[in-house]
Motif scaffolding. Sequence first.
Motif, PDB file in Angstrom:
ATOM      1  N   LYS A  25      54.181 -57.737  -2.278  1.00 30.09           N
ATOM      2  CA  LYS A  25      55.275 -57.626  -3.248  1.00 30.09           C
ATOM      3  C   LYS A  25      55.355 -56.225  -3.839  1.00 30.09           C
ATOM      4  CE  LYS A  25      53.781 -60.931  -5.889  1.00 30.09           C
ATOM      5  NZ  LYS A  25      52.493 -61.226  -5.314  1.00 30.09           N
ATOM      6  N   ALA A  26      54.330 -55.408  -3.615  1.00 27.50           N
ATOM      7  CA  ALA A  26      54.301 -54.044  -4.152  1.00 27.50           C
ATOM      8  C   ALA A  26      53.826 -53.086  -3.062  1.00 27.50           C
ATOM      9  CB  ALA A  26      53.376 -53.980  -5.368  1.00 27.50           C
ATOM     10  N   PRO A  27      54.618 -52.938  -1.980  1.00 33.64           N
ATOM     11  CA  PRO A  27      54.167 -52.111  -0.858  1.00 33.64           C
ATOM     12  C   PRO A  27      53.937 -50.638  -1.212  1.00 33.64           C
ATOM     13  CG  PRO A  27      56.454 -52.771  -0.568  1.00 33.64           C
ATOM     14  CD  PRO A  27      55.936 -53.524  -1.748  1.00 33.64           C
ATOM     15  N   ALA A  28      54.564 -50.163  -2.261  1.00 38.68           N
ATOM     16  CA  ALA A  28      54.340 -48.776  -2.684  1.00 38.68           C
ATOM     17  C   ALA A  28      53.201 -48.682  -3.701  1.00 38.68           C
ATOM     18  CB  ALA A  28      55.611 -48.189  -3.279  1.00 38.68           C
ATOM     19  N   GLY A  29      52.624 -49.823  -4.037  1.00 37.66           N
ATOM     20  CA  GLY A  29      51.547 -49.862  -5.023  1.00 37.66           C
ATOM     21  C   GLY A  29      50.206 -49.462  -4.417  1.00 37.66           C
ATOM     22  N   PRO A  30      49.154 -49.759  -5.143  1.00 34.60           N
ATOM     23  CA  PRO A  30      47.823 -49.343  -4.692  1.00 34.60           C
ATOM     24  C   PRO A  30      47.367 -50.064  -3.430  1.00 34.60           C
ATOM     25  CG  PRO A  30      47.657 -50.733  -6.635  1.00 34.60           C
ATOM     26  CD  PRO A  30      49.118 -50.468  -6.412  1.00 34.60           C
ATOM     27  N   VAL A  31      46.522 -49.388  -2.683  1.00 35.92           N
ATOM     28  CA  VAL A  31      45.908 -49.929  -1.474  1.00 35.92           C
ATOM     29  C   VAL A  31      44.406 -49.951  -1.713  1.00 35.92           C
ATOM     30  CG1 VAL A  31      45.467 -49.514   0.974  1.00 35.92           C
ATOM     31  CG2 VAL A  31      47.745 -49.091   0.028  1.00 35.92           C
ATOM     32  N   ILE A  32      43.789 -51.065  -1.414  1.00 38.12           N
ATOM     33  CA  ILE A  32      42.342 -51.187  -1.521  1.00 38.12           C
ATOM     34  C   ILE A  32      41.760 -51.012  -0.135  1.00 38.12           C
ATOM     35  CG2 ILE A  32      40.437 -52.744  -2.080  1.00 38.12           C
ATOM     36  CD1 ILE A  32      42.398 -54.168  -3.994  1.00 38.12           C
ATOM     37  N   LEU A  33      40.762 -50.160  -0.014  1.00 37.15           N
ATOM     38  CA  LEU A  33      40.078 -49.980   1.259  1.00 37.15           C
ATOM     39  C   LEU A  33      38.767 -50.754   1.208  1.00 37.15           C
ATOM     40  CD1 LEU A  33      40.603 -46.156   1.828  1.00 37.15           C
ATOM     41  CD2 LEU A  33      41.952 -48.060   2.734  1.00 37.15           C
ATOM     42  N   VAL A  34      38.638 -51.726   2.103  1.00 35.99           N
ATOM     43  CA  VAL A  34      37.444 -52.566   2.167  1.00 35.99           C
ATOM     44  C   VAL A  34      36.674 -52.184   3.427  1.00 35.99           C
ATOM     45  CG1 VAL A  34      36.603 -54.942   2.287  1.00 35.99           C
ATOM     46  CG2 VAL A  34      38.709 -54.431   1.031  1.00 35.99           C
ATOM     47  N   GLY A  35      35.383 -51.993   3.289  1.00 38.33           N
ATOM     48  CA  GLY A  35      34.555 -51.681   4.460  1.00 38.33           C
ATOM     49  C   GLY A  35      34.699 -52.768   5.516  1.00 38.33           C
ATOM     50  N   ASP A  36      34.692 -52.368   6.790  1.00 36.89           N
ATOM     51  CA  ASP A  36      34.925 -53.348   7.855  1.00 36.89           C
ATOM     52  C   ASP A  36      33.854 -54.427   7.916  1.00 36.89           C
ATOM     53  OD1 ASP A  36      33.016 -51.605   8.866  1.00 36.89           O
ATOM     54  OD2 ASP A  36      34.099 -51.194  10.724  1.00 36.89           O
ATOM     55  N   VAL A  37      32.612 -54.104   7.589  1.00 35.81           N
ATOM     56  CA  VAL A  37      31.548 -55.112   7.581  1.00 35.81           C
ATOM     57  C   VAL A  37      31.791 -56.117   6.451  1.00 35.81           C
ATOM     58  CG1 VAL A  37      29.075 -55.480   7.276  1.00 35.81           C
ATOM     59  CG2 VAL A  37      29.884 -53.570   8.669  1.00 35.81           C
ATOM     60  N   ALA A  38      32.148 -55.627   5.272  1.00 41.92           N
ATOM     61  CA  ALA A  38      32.439 -56.508   4.132  1.00 41.92           C
ATOM     62  C   ALA A  38      33.661 -57.367   4.432  1.00 41.92           C
ATOM     63  CB  ALA A  38      32.652 -55.684   2.870  1.00 41.92           C
ATOM     64  N   TRP A  39      34.684 -56.798   5.065  1.00 38.97           N
ATOM     65  CA  TRP A  39      35.887 -57.562   5.393  1.00 38.97           C
ATOM     66  C   TRP A  39      35.553 -58.687   6.368  1.00 38.97           C
ATOM     67  CZ3 TRP A  39      40.374 -58.309   3.282  1.00 38.97           C
ATOM     68  CH2 TRP A  39      41.357 -58.987   3.994  1.00 38.97           C
ATOM     69  N   SER A  40      34.746 -58.396   7.371  1.00 45.22           N
ATOM     70  CA  SER A  40      34.354 -59.427   8.341  1.00 45.22           C
ATOM     71  C   SER A  40      33.608 -60.565   7.661  1.00 45.22           C
ATOM     72  CB  SER A  40      33.486 -58.822   9.449  1.00 45.22           C
ATOM     73  OG  SER A  40      34.241 -57.928  10.222  1.00 45.22           O
ATOM     74  N   ALA A  41      32.717 -60.231   6.725  1.00 48.53           N
ATOM     75  CA  ALA A  41      31.984 -61.259   5.977  1.00 48.53           C
ATOM     76  C   ALA A  41      32.943 -62.094   5.138  1.00 48.53           C
ATOM     77  CB  ALA A  41      30.912 -60.615   5.106  1.00 48.53           C
ATOM     78  N   PHE A  42      33.911 -61.454   4.509  1.00 48.07           N
ATOM     79  CA  PHE A  42      34.914 -62.160   3.702  1.00 48.07           C
ATOM     80  C   PHE A  42      35.710 -63.134   4.566  1.00 48.07           C
ATOM     81  CE2 PHE A  42      39.402 -62.200   2.365  1.00 48.07           C
ATOM     82  CZ  PHE A  42      39.267 -62.920   1.168  1.00 48.07           C
ATOM     83  N   VAL A  43      36.202 -62.679   5.695  1.00 52.40           N
ATOM     84  CA  VAL A  43      37.000 -63.526   6.594  1.00 52.40           C
ATOM     85  C   VAL A  43      36.169 -64.700   7.100  1.00 52.40           C
ATOM     86  CG1 VAL A  43      38.209 -63.607   8.826  1.00 52.40           C
ATOM     87  CG2 VAL A  43      38.603 -61.696   7.231  1.00 52.40           C
ATOM     88  N   ARG A  44      34.906 -64.452   7.463  1.00 54.27           N
ATOM     89  CA  ARG A  44      34.039 -65.547   7.893  1.00 54.27           C
ATOM     90  C   ARG A  44      33.903 -66.603   6.798  1.00 54.27           C
ATOM     91  NH1 ARG A  44      30.946 -61.643  10.179  1.00 54.27           N
ATOM     92  NH2 ARG A  44      29.530 -61.582   8.404  1.00 54.27           N
ATOM     93  N   HIS A  45      33.706 -66.157   5.568  1.00 54.26           N
ATOM     94  CA  HIS A  45      33.553 -67.088   4.450  1.00 54.26           C
ATOM     95  C   HIS A  45      34.838 -67.891   4.226  1.00 54.26           C
ATOM     96  CE1 HIS A  45      32.177 -68.807   0.719  1.00 54.26           C
ATOM     97  NE2 HIS A  45      33.303 -68.409   0.163  1.00 54.26           N
ATOM     98  N   VAL A  46      35.988 -67.227   4.258  1.00 56.65           N
ATOM     99  CA  VAL A  46      37.264 -67.925   4.050  1.00 56.65           C
ATOM    100  C   VAL A  46      37.465 -68.991   5.107  1.00 56.65           C
ATOM    101  CG1 VAL A  46      39.780 -67.623   4.113  1.00 56.65           C
ATOM    102  CG2 VAL A  46      38.359 -66.034   2.804  1.00 56.65           C
TER     103      VAL A  46
END
Length: 67
Positions: A43-64
């Motif tokens: 909803k805010a494509p010009a807003g802030p972008v968060i950069l998540v480390g790829d290892v942390a992102w993979s762990a997050f996706v696995r948990h979800v």
Amino acid sequence: MSAAGIDTSILSWRKSTYSDGGGGDCVEVADCVPGVVPVRDSKAPAGPVILVGDVAWSAFVRHVREV
């Protein structure tokens, strides 16, 4: 727009399959950035972008997927 030296305006963004399909709460991610996964609010494509480390992102996706 730039996040940590990455020109996020040229990235190809996609909505999470877990986002609300009614156009409400949507998270978008971009692929093909070595070492990180850029995340933003659709909803805010010009807003802030968060950069998540790829290892942390993979762990997050696995948990979800487990819940």
